[in-house]
Scaffold this active site. Structure first.
Site, PDB file in Angstrom:
ATOM      1  N   SER A 199       0.784  -1.229   0.000  1.00 59.67           N
ATOM      2  CA  SER A 199       0.000   0.000   0.000  1.00 59.67           C
ATOM      3  C   SER A 199       0.817   1.280   0.000  1.00 59.67           C
ATOM      4  O   SER A 199       0.243   2.371  -0.034  1.00 59.67           O
ATOM      5  CB  SER A 199      -0.987   0.001   1.168  1.00 59.67           C
ATOM      6  OG  SER A 199      -2.129  -0.747   0.827  1.00 59.67           O
ATOM      7  N   SER A 228      -6.147   3.549   4.354  1.00 63.33           N
ATOM      8  CA  SER A 228      -5.488   2.576   3.474  1.00 63.33           C
ATOM      9  C   SER A 228      -6.509   1.605   2.876  1.00 63.33           C
ATOM     10  O   SER A 228      -6.333   0.395   2.902  1.00 63.33           O
ATOM     11  CB  SER A 228      -4.400   1.811   4.227  1.00 63.33           C
ATOM     12  OG  SER A 228      -3.445   1.301   3.329  1.00 63.33           O
ATOM     13  N   THR A 247       2.136   3.501   5.087  1.00 63.31           N
ATOM     14  CA  THR A 247       2.504   2.125   5.395  1.00 63.31           C
ATOM     15  C   THR A 247       2.185   1.200   4.217  1.00 63.31           C
ATOM     16  O   THR A 247       1.420   1.537   3.321  1.00 63.31           O
ATOM     17  CB  THR A 247       1.738   1.625   6.625  1.00 63.31           C
ATOM     18  OG1 THR A 247       0.323   1.790   6.387  1.00 63.31           O
ATOM     19  CG2 THR A 247       2.142   2.372   7.875  1.00 63.31           C
ATOM     20  N   ARG A 294       6.111  -1.327  12.368  1.00 65.53           N
ATOM     21  CA  ARG A 294       6.525  -0.384  11.311  1.00 65.53           C
ATOM     22  C   ARG A 294       6.578   1.053  11.821  1.00 65.53           C
ATOM     23  O   ARG A 294       7.596   1.742  11.679  1.00 65.53           O
ATOM     24  CB  ARG A 294       5.555  -0.459  10.124  1.00 65.53           C
ATOM     25  CG  ARG A 294       5.500  -1.780   9.417  1.00 65.53           C
ATOM     26  CD  ARG A 294       4.333  -1.832   8.463  1.00 65.53           C
ATOM     27  NE  ARG A 294       3.060  -1.580   9.140  1.00 65.53           N
ATOM     28  CZ  ARG A 294       1.880  -1.563   8.549  1.00 65.53           C
ATOM     29  NH1 ARG A 294       1.807  -1.758   7.231  1.00 65.53           N
ATOM     30  NH2 ARG A 294       0.767  -1.335   9.220  1.00 65.53           N
TER      31      ARG A 294
END
EC number: 3.5.2.6
Length: 299
Positions: A95, A144, A235, A279
Site C-alpha cells: 500500500s 489505506s 505504510t 513499522r
C-alpha cells in the site's frame, strides 16, 4: 496491504523509544547546518552521498525484525543506509503504492481532489471496518482502503498506468499480475533506495504531474506534527513466497530541514500481523535516533 488493525504489544513503543534515546545520546550524527529548502522548490537537488551506518542496529534487534532504513537529507544530500544490500533489494510496494496511485488518479482526471468520492459496492471485505463504506481520496489514503485504490487503478487503465510509472521511474514499473493487483501480489518491485528517490522527487515537485497534485498528496500523508517538526508517511504490508513484507515511507521535517525515508521489514509469513505496529514505532525511533524528529515526537 493488510493495514493497521493491531495494537502495540508489551510496551514496544516505550522500549524502542528508550533504546533510541540511549543510542542518540551516544552516537547520533549531528545534522548538517544549511539553509532550509522550502517544500516544492525547483532548485537543483544536492548530490546524494551515501554512507552505511550500523548505529541503529540495536533498534532492529529490540524489535526482533530483519530490515533496513534509508534516510536522505534533502538539504545536504547525505543518505544513510543501515544495510547496503537490503537497501537495494526490490520488494512489492503493497500500500505504499497508494502514493503514486493517488498522483496518477489525480493527473489522469479519475480523481478531482481530496474530496473525490467513490461509492462502496456493498461487499464486506476482510480488514478494518472503516473500509466498508463510501470513501473520499483523503479518507481512503488515511484508512489505506484497498478497494478504493483498486478501482482508481481500473479507471486509469493498464496503458496509462504503465506509462505513468515509467515516467515516474517507479521501481521496475512492471504492472504484470492484473491492473488491480500488480502492487499487492503481482510483478511490481521497488527497493528502499528507489522509494526514497521517489519521495524526494515528490517533495521537490520534480515528478511529471501538476505541482498542486504533489502538494495535496504530500499533505494527506501527515501522521503527526507540532511546532518545529512534522512526520508524513504511508505504510504497506503484504505477504508472498512465504515472507511478510512491511513498509513505511515518507518525509520528516525538523527546524527547516527535510528528510525522505523508507523502512523495509521482512519476516516469515506467519509473523505478518506482528509487523503492523512495529513499522510505525520502529520508524519513529529511527527518525529520532538520526535527529530527523525530536525526542518529544515519540511521546
Amino acid at each position: 496491504m493488510r493495514p493497521p488493525g493491531s495494537r502495540v504489544v508489551g510496551g514496544m513503543r516505550a522500549w524502542l523509544l528508550i533504546v533510541s534515546l540511549l543510542l542518540s545520546a551516544c552516537a547520533r550524527p549531528t545534522p548538517a547546518v544549511a539553509p532550509p529548502i522550502a517544500a516544492g522548490t525547483s532548485s537543483p537537488a544536492p548530490q546524494v552521498v551515501e554512507r552505511v551506518d550500523g548505529s541503529a542496529q540495536p533498534l532492529f534487534a529490540a524489535a526482533q525484525v530483519e530490515g533496513v532504513f534509508v534516510l536522505r537529507s534533502l538539504t545536504t544530500g547525505e543518505q544513510i543506509v543501515t544495510d547496503a544490500a537490503l537497501a537495494g533489494t526490490g520488494e512489492l510496494p503493497a500500500s505504499t503504492f497508494k502514493i503514486p496511485n493517488a498522483l496518477i488518479g489525480l493527473e489522469r482526471g479519475v480523481l478531482a481532489g481530496a474530496d473525490a468520492t467513490l461509492k462502496w459496492d456493498g461487499v464486506e471485505r476482510a480488514g478494518p471496518p472503516a473500509w466498508n463504506r463510501d470513501h473520499s481520496l483523503a479518507s481512503a489514503l488515511r484508512d489505506s482502503t484497498v478497494w478504493f485504490f483498486q478501482e482508481v487503478a481500473r479507471r486509469v487503465g493498464p496503458a496509462a498506468m504503465h506509462a505513468s510509472l515509467r515516467a515516474f521511474a517507479y521501481g521496475n514499473a512492471d504492472i504484470g499480475g492484473g491492473i488491480d493487483r500488480f502492487w499487492l501480489q503481482g510483478a511490481l518491485r521497488i527497493s528502499p533506495r528507489e522509494q526514497v528517490e521517489f519521495i524526494s522527487r515528490l517533495h521537490r515537485r520534480e515528478l511529471p504531474v501538476a505541482r498542486e497534485h504533489m502538494a495535496l498528496v504530500e499533505h494527506m500523508l501527515t501522521r503527526a506534527q507540532a511546532p518545529g517538526w512534522s512526520w508524513r508517511g504511508k505504510t504497506g504490508l503484504t505477504a508472498h513466497e512465504g515472507r511478510a513484507v512491511g513498509w513505511l515511507v515518507g518525509l520528516a521535517e525538523r527546524d527547516g530541514t527535510t528528510w525522505a525515508y523508507a523502512l523495509l521489514l521482512r519476516a516469515p509469513e506467519a509473523e505478518e500481523e506482528r509487523l503492523v505496529p512495529v513499522r510505525a514505532e520502529l520508524t519513529r525511533a529511527l527518525l529520532i535516533h538520526y535527529g530527523a524528529l525530536p525526542a518529544e515526537a515519540g511521546r
